[in-house]
Scaffold this active site. Sequence first.
Site, PDB file in Angstrom:
ATOM      1  N   CYS A 163       0.836  -1.215   0.000  1.00  0.00           N
ATOM      2  CA  CYS A 163       0.000   0.000   0.000  1.00  0.00           C
ATOM      3  C   CYS A 163       0.865   1.257   0.000  1.00  0.00           C
ATOM      4  O   CYS A 163       0.549   2.252  -0.654  1.00  0.00           O
ATOM      5  CB  CYS A 163      -0.929   0.015   1.212  1.00  0.00           C
ATOM      6  SG  CYS A 163      -2.034  -1.399   1.310  1.00  0.00           S
TER       7      CYS A 163
HETATM    8  C1  BEZ Z   1       0.488  -4.629   1.868  1.00  0.00           C
HETATM    9  O1  BEZ Z   1       0.109  -3.523   1.554  1.00  0.00           O
HETATM   10  O2  BEZ Z   1       1.653  -4.964   1.733  1.00  0.00           O
HETATM   11  C2  BEZ Z   1      -0.463  -5.645   2.413  1.00  0.00           C
HETATM   12  C3  BEZ Z   1      -1.610  -5.254   3.090  1.00  0.00           C
HETATM   13  C4  BEZ Z   1      -2.460  -6.200   3.620  1.00  0.00           C
HETATM   14  C5  BEZ Z   1      -2.194  -7.553   3.455  1.00  0.00           C
HETATM   15  C6  BEZ Z   1      -1.054  -7.942   2.744  1.00  0.00           C
HETATM   16  C7  BEZ Z   1      -0.183  -6.985   2.222  1.00  0.00           C
END
Ligand code: BEZ
Length: 210
Positions: A45
């Site tokens: 994210c």
């Molecule tokens: C991420 O943004 O890396 C992420 C967020 C939630 C679950 C898995 C990865």
Amino acid sequence: MAIRLGDTAPDFEAASSEGTIKFHEFIGDSWCVLFSHPKDFTPVCTTELGYMAKIKPEFDKRNVKVIGLSVDSADSHKQWSADIAETQGHAPNYPVIADPDRKVADLYDMIHPNALNTLTVRTVFVIGPDKQVKLMLTYPASTGRNFDELLRVIDSLQLTAKHSVATPVNWKDGDDVIIVPTLSDDDAKKKFPNGWKTLKPYLRVVPQPR
Ligand code: BEZ
């Protein structure tokens, strides 16, 4: 009820990192990209929100408002922003909706519990100035999206909205386009007086209108 292409994007009022958003008012006469991410302070994210900030001028050029969403608070979005700037070189320069009670996430069916229990998956909605949903994408949490692809799709959508054309596989701005099958040859002559190439009666190729 599930949202489908052509539906009116549900309206809502919600807090965001930039104050209260009344969604339809926010869109106004623009196009809009509404995208959800699973959680603040997570790695994929962080890269997505930073990249979106970097290419926001490209959305501005196309008269497209950008707005993010996750089930975190506005304070959390603001605190995370510094990390995004530090690691990606760009802090979010667009509002991020705070949806801790999942009001908007439920309205847009952004929570897919069999994939990611209580968090929003990576959805994208492209909404037109008429407030209709023009495109929907859903990605898993583990895969960062290709936001450049959104610009390509928006170029195609805006071209279709202005001219009676569709865009072929892997089309990019400047490539030839296709005259929509619903336009008769007689009507096509009026719109494309310089003619087109007929590969099949249903496959008529023309230079991209400007
Ligand atoms: C991420 O943004 O890396 C992420 C967020 C939630 C679950 C898995 C990865």
